[in-house]
Design a protein around this motif. Structure first.
Motif, PDB file in Angstrom:
ATOM      1  N   PHE A   1       0.849  -1.179   0.000  1.00 24.13           N
ATOM      2  CA  PHE A   1       0.000   0.000   0.000  1.00 24.13           C
ATOM      3  C   PHE A   1       0.887   1.231   0.000  1.00 24.13           C
ATOM      4  CE2 PHE A   1      -2.824  -3.293   1.374  1.00 24.13           C
ATOM      5  CZ  PHE A   1      -4.021  -2.964   0.736  1.00 24.13           C
ATOM      6  N   VAL A   2       0.721   2.084  -1.024  1.00 27.63           N
ATOM      7  CA  VAL A   2       1.510   3.296  -1.181  1.00 27.63           C
ATOM      8  C   VAL A   2       0.555   4.472  -1.050  1.00 27.63           C
ATOM      9  CG1 VAL A   2       3.015   4.619  -2.711  1.00 27.63           C
ATOM     10  CG2 VAL A   2       3.132   2.113  -2.729  1.00 27.63           C
ATOM     11  N   GLU A   3       0.708   5.228   0.017  1.00 30.46           N
ATOM     12  CA  GLU A   3      -0.167   6.371   0.301  1.00 30.46           C
ATOM     13  C   GLU A   3      -1.636   5.978   0.187  1.00 30.46           C
ATOM     14  OE1 GLU A   3       1.094   9.651  -2.135  1.00 30.46           O
ATOM     15  OE2 GLU A   3       3.082   9.684  -1.213  1.00 30.46           O
ATOM     16  N   GLY A   4      -1.982   4.802   0.727  1.00 27.72           N
ATOM     17  CA  GLY A   4      -3.358   4.326   0.753  1.00 27.72           C
ATOM     18  C   GLY A   4      -3.810   3.600  -0.495  1.00 27.72           C
ATOM     19  N   ASP A   5      -3.019   3.622  -1.552  1.00 27.57           N
ATOM     20  CA  ASP A   5      -3.370   2.932  -2.797  1.00 27.57           C
ATOM     21  C   ASP A   5      -2.748   1.547  -2.826  1.00 27.57           C
ATOM     22  OD1 ASP A   5      -4.799   5.107  -3.827  1.00 27.57           O
ATOM     23  OD2 ASP A   5      -2.993   5.969  -4.746  1.00 27.57           O
TER      24      ASP A   5
END
Length: 74
Positions: free
Chosen positions: A35-39
């Protein structure tokens, strides 16, 4: 001890050194979910041993391919 936010990196690195070759599929799971910044993202990692002139492993090249779009189409 080597520490990383992604424990599979250490295992992949160690396998590349031990097998003296290209290795993939950390933990038998294929893609790695991150998960990268919520994505939600998916990456396919590989590691390749780098050899010096006498054939000893002198380093490891880590290759991380972003396959998020491929996974979304599945």
């Amino acid at each position: 001890a080597r520490e990383t936010a992604f424990p599979w990196i250490t295992g992949l690195f160690d396998r590349a050194v031990a097998e003296r070759d290209l290795v993939t599929d950390p933990g038998g799971q294929g893609a790695v979910q991150v998960f990268v910044e919520g994505d939600e993202r998916f990456f396919y990692p590989a590691a390749a041993a780098i050899h010096d002139e006498d054939g000893s492993v002198s380093g490891v090249l880590l290759i991380i391919r972003d396959i998020t779009q491929l996974r979304l189409h599945e």
